[in-house]
Enzyme design. Sequence first.
Site, PDB file in Angstrom:
ATOM      1  N   TYR A   1     -13.203  13.497 -19.544  1.00 27.96           N
ATOM      2  CA  TYR A   1     -13.601  12.087 -19.435  1.00 27.96           C
ATOM      3  C   TYR A   1     -14.768  11.986 -18.430  1.00 27.96           C
ATOM      4  O   TYR A   1     -14.736  12.627 -17.376  1.00 27.96           O
ATOM      5  CB  TYR A   1     -12.390  11.257 -18.972  1.00 27.96           C
ATOM      6  CG  TYR A   1     -12.776   9.894 -18.499  1.00 27.96           C
ATOM      7  CD1 TYR A   1     -13.311   8.967 -19.393  1.00 27.96           C
ATOM      8  CD2 TYR A   1     -12.659   9.531 -17.163  1.00 27.96           C
ATOM      9  CE1 TYR A   1     -13.703   7.714 -18.963  1.00 27.96           C
ATOM     10  CE2 TYR A   1     -13.046   8.275 -16.726  1.00 27.96           C
ATOM     11  CZ  TYR A   1     -13.579   7.375 -17.629  1.00 27.96           C
ATOM     12  OH  TYR A   1     -13.977   6.138 -17.210  1.00 27.96           O
TER      13      TYR A   1
ATOM     14  N   ARG B   1       0.821  -1.222   0.000  1.00 23.27           N
ATOM     15  CA  ARG B   1       0.000   0.000   0.000  1.00 23.27           C
ATOM     16  C   ARG B   1       0.851   1.266   0.000  1.00 23.27           C
ATOM     17  O   ARG B   1       0.390   2.337  -0.405  1.00 23.27           O
ATOM     18  CB  ARG B   1      -0.978   0.031   1.183  1.00 23.27           C
ATOM     19  CG  ARG B   1      -1.875   1.277   1.132  1.00 23.27           C
ATOM     20  CD  ARG B   1      -2.969   1.298   2.168  1.00 23.27           C
ATOM     21  NE  ARG B   1      -2.530   0.926   3.487  1.00 23.27           N
ATOM     22  CZ  ARG B   1      -1.811   1.696   4.296  1.00 23.27           C
ATOM     23  NH1 ARG B   1      -1.438   2.904   3.923  1.00 23.27           N
ATOM     24  NH2 ARG B   1      -1.458   1.258   5.484  1.00 23.27           N
TER      25      ARG B   1
ATOM     26  N   LYS C   1      -4.935   2.184 -20.665  1.00 27.82           N
ATOM     27  CA  LYS C   1      -5.080   2.360 -22.122  1.00 27.82           C
ATOM     28  C   LYS C   1      -3.735   2.107 -22.803  1.00 27.82           C
ATOM     29  O   LYS C   1      -3.217   1.019 -22.714  1.00 27.82           O
ATOM     30  CB  LYS C   1      -5.624   3.758 -22.407  1.00 27.82           C
ATOM     31  CG  LYS C   1      -6.742   4.204 -21.470  1.00 27.82           C
ATOM     32  CD  LYS C   1      -7.980   3.349 -21.576  1.00 27.82           C
ATOM     33  CE  LYS C   1      -9.124   4.007 -20.840  1.00 27.82           C
ATOM     34  NZ  LYS C   1      -9.958   3.195 -20.036  1.00 27.82           N
TER      35      LYS C   1
ATOM     36  N   ASP D   1      -4.435  15.351 -18.242  1.00 21.67           N
ATOM     37  CA  ASP D   1      -4.659  13.929 -18.496  1.00 21.67           C
ATOM     38  C   ASP D   1      -4.194  13.676 -19.929  1.00 21.67           C
ATOM     39  O   ASP D   1      -4.831  14.100 -20.888  1.00 21.67           O
ATOM     40  CB  ASP D   1      -6.154  13.622 -18.315  1.00 21.67           C
ATOM     41  CG  ASP D   1      -6.503  12.165 -18.586  1.00 21.67           C
ATOM     42  OD1 ASP D   1      -5.739  11.492 -19.318  1.00 21.67           O
ATOM     43  OD2 ASP D   1      -7.549  11.708 -18.097  1.00 21.67           O
TER      44      ASP D   1
HETATM   45  N1  PLP Z   1      -8.878   9.474 -18.432  1.00 24.67           N
HETATM   46  C1  PLP Z   1      -9.290   9.162 -19.664  1.00 24.67           C
HETATM   47  C2  PLP Z   1      -9.014  10.110 -20.782  1.00 24.67           C
HETATM   48  C3  PLP Z   1      -9.982   7.968 -19.900  1.00 24.67           C
HETATM   49  O1  PLP Z   1     -10.401   7.676 -21.139  1.00 24.67           O
HETATM   50  C4  PLP Z   1     -10.258   7.108 -18.809  1.00 24.67           C
HETATM   51  C5  PLP Z   1     -10.986   5.840 -18.983  1.00 24.67           C
HETATM   52  O2  PLP Z   1     -11.588   5.587 -20.002  1.00 24.67           O
HETATM   53  C6  PLP Z   1      -9.820   7.475 -17.543  1.00 24.67           C
HETATM   54  C7  PLP Z   1      -9.120   8.655 -17.380  1.00 24.67           C
HETATM   55  C8  PLP Z   1     -10.089   6.619 -16.339  1.00 24.67           C
HETATM   56  O3  PLP Z   1      -9.211   5.552 -16.321  1.00 24.67           O
HETATM   57  P1  PLP Z   1      -9.460   4.161 -15.568  1.00 24.67           P
HETATM   58  O4  PLP Z   1     -10.604   3.495 -16.256  1.00 24.67           O
HETATM   59  O5  PLP Z   1      -8.158   3.464 -15.703  1.00 24.67           O
HETATM   60  O6  PLP Z   1      -9.796   4.494 -14.143  1.00 24.67           O
END
Ligand code: PLP
Length: 372
Positions: A105, A51, A202, A177
């Site tokens: 997102y 952790r 991803k 992001d």
């Molecule tokens: N940021 C983006 C641009 C995403 O497309 C996603 C998920 O689709 C996330 C964050 C969240 O990621 P996670 O599903 O790994 O929690």
Amino acid sequence: MTPPPHHLQTQLIHAGEPQPRPAGALVLPVYQSATFEYQGQRSYDQLRYIRLNNTPNHQALHLKLAAISGAEAALVTASGMGAITTTLLSFLGAGDHLLAQDCLYGGTLSFLNEEAGALGIEVDFIRGNDPASWAPLLRPTTRLIYVETMTNPLLEVPELEAVVGFARRWGLVSAIDNTFASPVNFRPLELGFDLELHSATKYLNGHSDIVAGCVMGRSAHLAQITRRLNHLGGSLDPHACFLLHRGLKTLALRMRQHDENALALARFLEGHPQHQRAKRLFSGCGGVLSFELQGGTAAADRLIAALELPVSAPSLGGVETLITRPATTSHAGLTLQQRPALGISEGLVRVAVGIEAAQDLCADFAQALDQL
Ligand code: PLP
């Protein structure tokens, strides 16, 4: 003479690998141990414990992620959302104010809409393409500005240089992001962003078999985020660390193929309004593209059913091509009024292009479109 710094492709393979290699193993083994023998550490955070994100698998991964993004330090988390929420909660508390891009997102957006208020965090949403509209929203309590490299599913590219300049001018932390570009296609820290975040689920992992996240930046910022993650508990399991570590080694190769394939499928996108900015800042545009069919929702569903290679599933960044209607997946949480306000029609189709042969994908789309 100092040798020149290694290219990204080389760093992906060699950076962060422990020397000497444990027992000579070419591949870092999984240390599937929750706790480690006491070795004279003097603070709780130094004790080795999963952790606390400091097992050998975490440490090697952190070094590799920091190297490939040009950061001082990195941290992996149990999911992309774990990286996003932990980072935001490291810099924002009750009474603080956040400027966030409007078309984020879905998970990030609903965290900000549904949870941030209850924690006393105030949020104003900004249009990424309209820097003149940002300053009037500033408050004495504004701490952070948060954007995405390319929005999902419309691939809008905000004025990224303006975000960096704005954050510096007003003393804000800038966070981005960068999931949709990956460090292969865009390097936010080099442009001047403070923090780069990813859903490592991803492209970074690339094989659709784990959920993970990460954040990269300066050591002092990362120490703050690590402290918060150690309390919140969203740590990545060592086996998932191992899989992400393995996936990262082929990131550059995979991105090249994603870029090429998506471009082959997206010739019709050439007039896209943000294409010029994307071309100037990014080495490639990634594998996601969205389009509408003249026959609307019914035609979109018929197309998805008629395609043989793309799998109908949410997410992106894996080796296999995925296809969805965002209204039923990533943006299903929004109302019938909210979706069109963000430019997402019910019939919009999003393709997350994989690394199959582009000719096979184009031929599959041709046969499916012929059936409409
Ligand atoms: N940021 C983006 C641009 C995403 O497309 C996603 C998920 O689709 C996330 C964050 C969240 O990621 P996670 O599903 O790994 O929690």
